[in-house]
Write an enzyme that holds these catalytic residues in place. Structure first.
Site, mmCIF file in Angstrom:
data_model
loop_
_atom_site.group_PDB
_atom_site.id
_atom_site.type_symbol
_atom_site.label_atom_id
_atom_site.label_comp_id
_atom_site.label_asym_id
_atom_site.label_seq_id
_atom_site.Cartn_x
_atom_site.Cartn_y
_atom_site.Cartn_z
ATOM 1 N N ASN A 75 0.804 -1.226 0.000
ATOM 2 C CA ASN A 75 0.000 0.000 0.000
ATOM 3 C C ASN A 75 0.836 1.275 0.000
ATOM 4 O O ASN A 75 0.408 2.296 -0.544
ATOM 5 C CB ASN A 75 -0.925 -0.021 1.227
ATOM 6 C CG ASN A 75 -1.588 1.324 1.450
ATOM 7 O OD1 ASN A 75 -2.512 1.701 0.735
ATOM 8 N ND2 ASN A 75 -1.089 2.067 2.447
ATOM 9 N N TYR A 142 5.532 8.015 -10.978
ATOM 10 C CA TYR A 142 4.430 7.327 -10.291
ATOM 11 C C TYR A 142 3.686 6.410 -11.265
ATOM 12 O O TYR A 142 3.408 5.244 -10.958
ATOM 13 C CB TYR A 142 3.497 8.390 -9.704
ATOM 14 C CG TYR A 142 2.318 7.886 -8.915
ATOM 15 C CD1 TYR A 142 2.471 7.393 -7.625
ATOM 16 C CD2 TYR A 142 1.026 7.945 -9.446
ATOM 17 C CE1 TYR A 142 1.373 6.967 -6.884
ATOM 18 C CE2 TYR A 142 -0.073 7.523 -8.721
ATOM 19 C CZ TYR A 142 0.098 7.036 -7.441
ATOM 20 O OH TYR A 142 -0.991 6.613 -6.710
ATOM 21 N N THR A 179 -7.008 11.758 1.139
ATOM 22 C CA THR A 179 -5.826 11.560 1.999
ATOM 23 C C THR A 179 -4.805 12.661 1.739
ATOM 24 O O THR A 179 -4.988 13.509 0.868
ATOM 25 C CB THR A 179 -5.151 10.203 1.678
ATOM 26 O OG1 THR A 179 -4.636 10.280 0.341
ATOM 27 C CG2 THR A 179 -6.105 9.035 1.806
#
Ligand SMILES: NC(=O)c1ccc[n+]([C@@H]2O[C@H](COP(=O)([O-])OP(=O)(O)OC[C@H]3O[C@@H](n4cnc5c(N)ncnc54)[C@H](OP(=O)(O)O)[C@@H]3O)[C@@H](O)[C@H]2O)c1
Length: 240
Positions: A75, A142, A179
């Site tokens: 994660n 990413y 988040t």
């Protein structure tokens, strides 16, 4: 014993997963830099070999014969540095690839080697992203790591099906979660991230999903009786 091994459980989605798996009676070992839980191990994924050794040490004394179920969740992740790679320091590029890709593979490999012969149900979930499937201006590292990890999981799935006691590797796209990672996106100048305004609007329109809701959907996916090797699951299709 039901066991969860998870990276990046200190905050965001990982924290919500830790809380919900704990409520379900799982023992947990969590790996992150801040390591805030009594079940945390401090690990900095920018250093792959040190991270691998820390994970190996943390799982060394677990009796595989006592496992009733093993859930492994890759994660932890970072979007930094956002922007064109040619504008960034090489040390930052390396830290990003080590965190999102190299360390993830070393850690998963260490866990697989340690528990390959365990006979219980073993699910290995990689938290992916829509960024695995398309390119974004400023997210090239990413995107590369997420795409690479998805295909690592596909290959693992093929390999594991030849094992007498296989892990069940899957990819999970968690959608857009409220988040710190999203806060970082919104704070990025447009010169580094061309789509920033769209992400600010998403937040303003209340379109970000809470980490708790996404974690519950991930648990729904992991508990699916029909879970199949190498599949890509989207949390938005598995809400309570
Ligand atoms: N948020 C979204 O909209 C979204 C969308 C698609 C996919 N995802 C994916 O969902 C996962 C969780 O993201 P999130 O939104 O919950 O992010 P977050 O709130 O920023 O949390 C990231 C987690 O990764 C850990 N981490 C980061 N760098 C690390 C390092 N060098 N060493 C060890 N741990 C490190 C952090 O722990 P420490 O800081 O304590 O080290 C933290 O627990 C990530 O894989 C992300 O790519 C998120």
């Amino acid at each position: 014993m039901k066991l969860l091994l998870i990276t990046g459980g200190s905050k965001g989605l990982g924290l919500a997963l830790c809380e919900q798996f704990k409520q379900k009676g799982y023992q947990i070992i969590e790996f992150s830099r801040s390591a805030p839980h009594e079940f945390s191990v401090s690990v900095d994924l920018t250093n792959p070999e040190v991270s691998r050794l820390a994970v190996a040490k943390a799982i060394a004394s677990i009796n595989a014969n006592q496992l009733q179920e093993l859930v492994v969740i890759n994660n932890a992740g970072t979007l930094a540095p956002i922007g064109q790679t040619s504008d960034k320091a090489f040390s930052d590029l390396l830290n990003s690839m080590n965190t999102n890709f190299v360390s993830a593979i070393l850690i998963l490999t260490e866990i697989i080697a340690r528990f390959q012969s365990a006979t219980c149900k073993k699910v290995l979930a990689n938290i992916s992203s829509g960024a695995a499937l398309k390119g974004y201006y400023g997210w090239s590292l990413y995107c590369a790591a997420k795409a690479g990890m998805e295909n690592f999981i596909h290959s693992l799935a093929v390999e594991q099906q030849t094992q007498p006691h296989p892990f069940l590797p899957i990819n999970i796209d968690p959608g857009v979660i409220d988040t710190d990672m999203q806060a970082l996106i919104r704070a990025t100048p447009q010169s580094d991230f061309a789509d920033v305004e769209r992400f600010i609007q998403r937040k303003n329109q209340g379109l970000l999903v809470s980490p708790d809701k996404v974690a519950a959907s991930i648990i729904n996916i992991i508990e699916l009786p029909s879970l199949s090797f190498g599949n890509r699951y989207e949390t938005s299709k598995h809400n309570n």
